[in-house]
Design a protein around this motif. Structure first.
Motif, PDB file in Angstrom:
ATOM      1  N   SER A 116      -0.171 -41.562  22.783  1.00 11.91           N
ATOM      2  CA  SER A 116      -0.580 -40.215  22.431  1.00 11.91           C
ATOM      3  C   SER A 116      -2.090 -40.076  22.558  1.00 11.91           C
ATOM      4  O   SER A 116      -2.842 -40.997  22.232  1.00 11.91           O
ATOM      5  CB  SER A 116      -0.165 -39.896  20.997  1.00 11.91           C
ATOM      6  OG  SER A 116      -0.693 -38.665  20.565  1.00 11.91           O
ATOM      7  N   ASP A 117      -2.538 -38.917  22.997  1.00 15.90           N
ATOM      8  CA  ASP A 117      -3.974 -38.651  23.131  1.00 15.90           C
ATOM      9  C   ASP A 117      -4.527 -38.235  21.777  1.00 15.90           C
ATOM     10  O   ASP A 117      -4.590 -37.049  21.455  1.00 15.90           O
ATOM     11  CB  ASP A 117      -4.226 -37.548  24.157  1.00 15.90           C
ATOM     12  CG  ASP A 117      -3.816 -37.957  25.567  1.00 15.90           C
ATOM     13  OD1 ASP A 117      -3.724 -39.167  25.818  1.00 15.90           O
ATOM     14  OD2 ASP A 117      -3.591 -37.063  26.391  1.00 15.90           O
ATOM     15  N   GLN A 118      -4.903 -39.191  20.978  1.00 20.35           N
ATOM     16  CA  GLN A 118      -5.463 -38.918  19.660  1.00 20.35           C
ATOM     17  C   GLN A 118      -6.913 -39.388  19.616  1.00 20.35           C
ATOM     18  O   GLN A 118      -7.231 -40.510  20.034  1.00 20.35           O
ATOM     19  CB  GLN A 118      -4.670 -39.648  18.567  1.00 20.35           C
ATOM     20  CG  GLN A 118      -3.292 -39.060  18.331  1.00 20.35           C
ATOM     21  CD  GLN A 118      -3.346 -37.694  17.675  1.00 20.35           C
ATOM     22  OE1 GLN A 118      -3.870 -37.532  16.586  1.00 20.35           O
ATOM     23  NE2 GLN A 118      -2.784 -36.703  18.344  1.00 20.35           N
ATOM     24  N   ALA A 119      -7.784 -38.518  19.109  1.00 25.11           N
ATOM     25  CA  ALA A 119      -9.201 -38.871  19.019  1.00 25.11           C
ATOM     26  C   ALA A 119      -9.421 -39.910  17.935  1.00 25.11           C
ATOM     27  O   ALA A 119      -8.851 -39.828  16.851  1.00 25.11           O
ATOM     28  CB  ALA A 119     -10.021 -37.616  18.720  1.00 25.11           C
ATOM     29  N   TRP A 120     -10.236 -40.883  18.254  1.00 22.84           N
ATOM     30  CA  TRP A 120     -10.676 -41.878  17.276  1.00 22.84           C
ATOM     31  C   TRP A 120     -12.055 -41.479  16.753  1.00 22.84           C
ATOM     32  O   TRP A 120     -12.815 -40.804  17.449  1.00 22.84           O
ATOM     33  CB  TRP A 120     -10.783 -43.252  17.933  1.00 22.84           C
ATOM     34  CG  TRP A 120      -9.477 -43.930  18.199  1.00 22.84           C
ATOM     35  CD1 TRP A 120      -8.372 -43.399  18.788  1.00 22.84           C
ATOM     36  CD2 TRP A 120      -9.151 -45.288  17.901  1.00 22.84           C
ATOM     37  NE1 TRP A 120      -7.371 -44.327  18.879  1.00 22.84           N
ATOM     38  CE2 TRP A 120      -7.819 -45.494  18.336  1.00 22.84           C
ATOM     39  CE3 TRP A 120      -9.843 -46.347  17.314  1.00 22.84           C
ATOM     40  CZ2 TRP A 120      -7.171 -46.720  18.193  1.00 22.84           C
ATOM     41  CZ3 TRP A 120      -9.196 -47.567  17.172  1.00 22.84           C
ATOM     42  CH2 TRP A 120      -7.887 -47.756  17.606  1.00 22.84           C
ATOM     43  N   PRO A 121     -12.414 -41.876  15.536  1.00 18.82           N
ATOM     44  CA  PRO A 121     -13.804 -41.673  15.106  1.00 18.82           C
ATOM     45  C   PRO A 121     -14.752 -42.320  16.114  1.00 18.82           C
ATOM     46  O   PRO A 121     -14.490 -43.422  16.607  1.00 18.82           O
ATOM     47  CB  PRO A 121     -13.857 -42.393  13.753  1.00 18.82           C
ATOM     48  CG  PRO A 121     -12.446 -42.424  13.271  1.00 18.82           C
ATOM     49  CD  PRO A 121     -11.606 -42.560  14.509  1.00 18.82           C
ATOM     50  N   VAL A 122     -15.834 -41.647  16.418  1.00 18.54           N
ATOM     51  CA  VAL A 122     -16.747 -42.187  17.421  1.00 18.54           C
ATOM     52  C   VAL A 122     -17.251 -43.568  17.030  1.00 18.54           C
ATOM     53  O   VAL A 122     -17.529 -44.411  17.883  1.00 18.54           O
ATOM     54  CB  VAL A 122     -17.935 -41.228  17.650  1.00 18.54           C
ATOM     55  CG1 VAL A 122     -17.464 -39.952  18.316  1.00 18.54           C
ATOM     56  CG2 VAL A 122     -18.654 -40.911  16.339  1.00 18.54           C
ATOM     57  N   GLN A 123     -17.343 -43.814  15.720  1.00 23.62           N
ATOM     58  CA  GLN A 123     -17.832 -45.114  15.257  1.00 23.62           C
ATOM     59  C   GLN A 123     -16.852 -46.243  15.592  1.00 23.62           C
ATOM     60  O   GLN A 123     -17.229 -47.412  15.619  1.00 23.62           O
ATOM     61  CB  GLN A 123     -18.059 -45.071  13.733  1.00 23.62           C
ATOM     62  CG  GLN A 123     -19.126 -44.083  13.297  1.00 23.62           C
ATOM     63  CD  GLN A 123     -18.554 -42.702  12.995  1.00 23.62           C
ATOM     64  OE1 GLN A 123     -17.469 -42.348  13.459  1.00 23.62           O
ATOM     65  NE2 GLN A 123     -19.283 -41.933  12.213  1.00 23.62           N
ATOM     66  N   TYR A 124     -15.564 -45.887  15.840  1.00 28.73           N
ATOM     67  CA  TYR A 124     -14.535 -46.899  16.087  1.00 28.73           C
ATOM     68  C   TYR A 124     -14.080 -46.933  17.540  1.00 28.73           C
ATOM     69  O   TYR A 124     -13.125 -47.644  17.876  1.00 28.73           O
ATOM     70  CB  TYR A 124     -13.319 -46.635  15.199  1.00 28.73           C
ATOM     71  CG  TYR A 124     -13.538 -46.865  13.722  1.00 28.73           C
ATOM     72  CD1 TYR A 124     -14.659 -47.512  13.234  1.00 28.73           C
ATOM     73  CD2 TYR A 124     -12.572 -46.448  12.795  1.00 28.73           C
ATOM     74  CE1 TYR A 124     -14.848 -47.696  11.890  1.00 28.73           C
ATOM     75  CE2 TYR A 124     -12.751 -46.658  11.442  1.00 28.73           C
ATOM     76  CZ  TYR A 124     -13.892 -47.277  10.977  1.00 28.73           C
ATOM     77  OH  TYR A 124     -14.062 -47.481   9.641  1.00 28.73           O
ATOM     78  N   GLU A 125     -14.712 -46.181  18.426  1.00 24.15           N
ATOM     79  CA  GLU A 125     -14.229 -46.098  19.792  1.00 24.15           C
ATOM     80  C   GLU A 125     -14.157 -47.452  20.496  1.00 24.15           C
ATOM     81  O   GLU A 125     -13.313 -47.656  21.344  1.00 24.15           O
ATOM     82  CB  GLU A 125     -15.099 -45.145  20.611  1.00 24.15           C
ATOM     83  CG  GLU A 125     -14.805 -43.679  20.333  1.00 24.15           C
ATOM     84  CD  GLU A 125     -15.657 -42.757  21.180  1.00 24.15           C
ATOM     85  OE1 GLU A 125     -16.646 -43.252  21.781  1.00 24.15           O
ATOM     86  OE2 GLU A 125     -15.364 -41.562  21.221  1.00 24.15           O
ATOM     87  N   ARG A 126     -15.038 -48.356  20.095  1.00 26.31           N
ATOM     88  CA  ARG A 126     -15.017 -49.680  20.744  1.00 26.31           C
ATOM     89  C   ARG A 126     -13.707 -50.414  20.514  1.00 26.31           C
ATOM     90  O   ARG A 126     -13.356 -51.332  21.248  1.00 26.31           O
ATOM     91  CB  ARG A 126     -16.173 -50.529  20.215  1.00 26.31           C
ATOM     92  CG  ARG A 126     -17.544 -50.124  20.741  1.00 26.31           C
ATOM     93  CD  ARG A 126     -18.653 -50.844  19.993  1.00 26.31           C
ATOM     94  NE  ARG A 126     -18.743 -50.414  18.615  1.00 26.31           N
ATOM     95  CZ  ARG A 126     -19.565 -50.948  17.722  1.00 26.31           C
ATOM     96  NH1 ARG A 126     -20.351 -51.948  18.056  1.00 26.31           N
ATOM     97  NH2 ARG A 126     -19.586 -50.497  16.488  1.00 26.31           N
ATOM     98  N   ALA A 127     -12.950 -49.998  19.502  1.00 26.87           N
ATOM     99  CA  ALA A 127     -11.675 -50.660  19.193  1.00 26.87           C
ATOM    100  C   ALA A 127     -10.504 -50.017  19.918  1.00 26.87           C
ATOM    101  O   ALA A 127      -9.382 -50.538  19.851  1.00 26.87           O
ATOM    102  CB  ALA A 127     -11.425 -50.639  17.689  1.00 26.87           C
ATOM    103  N   MET A 128     -10.721 -48.895  20.612  1.00 22.08           N
ATOM    104  CA  MET A 128      -9.599 -48.165  21.189  1.00 22.08           C
ATOM    105  C   MET A 128      -8.775 -48.983  22.161  1.00 22.08           C
ATOM    106  O   MET A 128      -7.559 -48.881  22.209  1.00 22.08           O
ATOM    107  CB  MET A 128     -10.112 -46.897  21.895  1.00 22.08           C
ATOM    108  CG  MET A 128     -10.539 -45.805  20.966  1.00 22.08           C
ATOM    109  SD  MET A 128     -11.060 -44.321  21.864  1.00 22.08           S
ATOM    110  CE  MET A 128      -9.527 -43.771  22.584  1.00 22.08           C
ATOM    111  N   LEU A 129      -9.444 -49.808  22.940  1.00 20.81           N
ATOM    112  CA  LEU A 129      -8.728 -50.560  23.979  1.00 20.81           C
ATOM    113  C   LEU A 129      -8.582 -52.039  23.621  1.00 20.81           C
ATOM    114  O   LEU A 129      -8.169 -52.826  24.468  1.00 20.81           O
ATOM    115  CB  LEU A 129      -9.479 -50.415  25.309  1.00 20.81           C
ATOM    116  CG  LEU A 129      -9.649 -48.979  25.802  1.00 20.81           C
ATOM    117  CD1 LEU A 129     -10.457 -48.946  27.095  1.00 20.81           C
ATOM    118  CD2 LEU A 129      -8.293 -48.314  25.984  1.00 20.81           C
TER     119      LEU A 129
END
Length: 380
Positions: free
Chosen positions: A366-379
């Motif tokens: 799903s295309d869900q936004a992550w907090p910008v502070q946590y984006e490094r964990a998205m992948l």
């Protein structure tokens, strides 16, 4: 009830879109609207008692506990049972909302929840005969009046269990007073900025005690048949609505069975839900079970309470929330995709994994936004 586009919080926007890839549209991450409130997904933090307040006041623990679930992606972040009076607390460490200082302390937390794009909810409660006990890590036994405990009240003079406080049977004046306390707490909740109220009529606390024949043996208009036993709850709902704006949703948490012979049944829960739906004042039944009698026999397992939400949704024609060991994205998705409930409430799973919604979104593509502070964990 309708769906709408997910509201945009301060951590949404182009910075997220550049990291997103075309995904699926799972039901778990579709927005849902109740009255004038749109929720970005179908995940709600279930009320979780933290037993960490002093004189009912929220503190940094509550900010971090609730804030982490907001940053973790839950659509609705609900407080623990928040009591309408000092007398109504489960323990001396329980959260309250009966004065302005408590309101102002909660307003700070509400503001943070909303800043993360989540909807802040408050569960209003009165513990009834299950009040004045010690916190769980001190055994949950009765808190003696001589040692700082307090008198407890209930529909009838019947203790929850041997050795527990015998409640004083409530007079009509007591019933009117407690109803007024729910209204006052509702006013404070509105002023604090909450967008959803969840009335606690489950788990053996006061409103549930009136509903169940195991704890309500009154012979006046608040006892007897199911209509009499449901009268207090219906009056509280109507009274709360006098202070709760028409554009804001009202949920009711209901124990849909006592799991004890002679107690509340699924058929009773359907009828209570029909009564509430008919008022036009309640928007969702939060379907839990048990808690009113220690003799209950429950065999828990994944999704073991979903059938209650499914039955009430179908037979009472009201939206429902399912709760109870819904621990995997696939199970949550199946429940929603098959129309068995409208929301998924999660307690212990979100306690252990505050960012479960973000991880579930990734698992379901799903295309869900992550907090910008946590984006490094998205992948990762």
């Amino acid at each position: 009830m309708s769906t709408a586009t997910s509201p945009q919080g301060p951590n949404s926007g182009e910075d997220h879109r550049r990291l997103q890839k075309p995904g699926r549209d799972p039901h778990l991450f579709r927005p849902i609207t109740f009255r004038g409130v749109t929720v970005k997904n179908r995940i709600m933090l279930s009320p979780l008692c933290e037993y960490s307040a002093i004189d009912g006041m929220p503190n940094d623990w509550h900010l971090v506990h609730l804030g982490a679930r907001a940053t973790g992606g839950a659509g609705i972040v609900c407080t623990e049972a928040t009591h309408v009076s000092a007398e109504g607390r489960i323990t001396a460490k329980c959260l309250g909302l009966w004065n302005e200082a408590q309101r102002d302390g909660l307003a700070r937390i509400v503001a943070f929840i909303e800043s993360q794009g989540a909807v802040p909810a408050v569960q209003l409660a009165h513990a009834g005969r299950k009040a004045s006990i010690h916190v769980p890590w001190q055994g949950s036994g009765p808190h003696a009046i001589a040692d700082g405990g307090w008198e407890v009240i209930g529909p009838s003079a019947l203790a929850f269990a041997p050795g527990h406080h015998v409640p004083r049977a409530m007079s009509h004046e007591d019933i009117a007073r407690v109803t007024a306390e729910f209204v006052h707490s509702t006013k404070l909740a509105r002023e604090a900025g909450f967008k959803i109220i969840d009335l606690h009529a489950a788990h053996g606390y006061l409103l549930h005690e009136f509903l169940s024949p195991l704890s309500n043996q009154r012979n006046d208009g608040y006892g007897g048949d199911l209509a009499g036993r449901a009268r207090f709850l219906l009056e509280v709902v109507a009274a709360v609505r006098t202070e709760w704006p028409a554009e804001l949703p009202l949920f009711v948490r209901l124990s849909c069975t006592d799991w004890v012979e002679g107690g509340l049944t699924m058929a009773d829960a359907v009828e209570i839900s029909r009564m509430l739906a008919a008022t036009g004042q309640v928007d969702l039944m939060d379907c839990s079970t048990g808690g009113n009698d220690p003799r209950q026999k429950i065999t828990p397992g994944p999704g073991y309470q979903v059938r209650f939400a499914e039955t009430i949704r179908r037979e009472a024609a009201i939206a429902t929330g399912a709760v109870g060991m819904i621990n995997t994205p696939d199970l949550a998705e199946e429940i929603l995709a098959n129309g068995r409930a409208d929301l998924i409430l999660m307690g212990r799973k979100l306690m252990a994994e505050p960012s479960w919604p973000l991880l579930a979104a990734r698992a379901l593509r799903s295309d869900q936004a992550w907090p910008v502070q946590y984006e490094r964990a998205m992948l990762s």
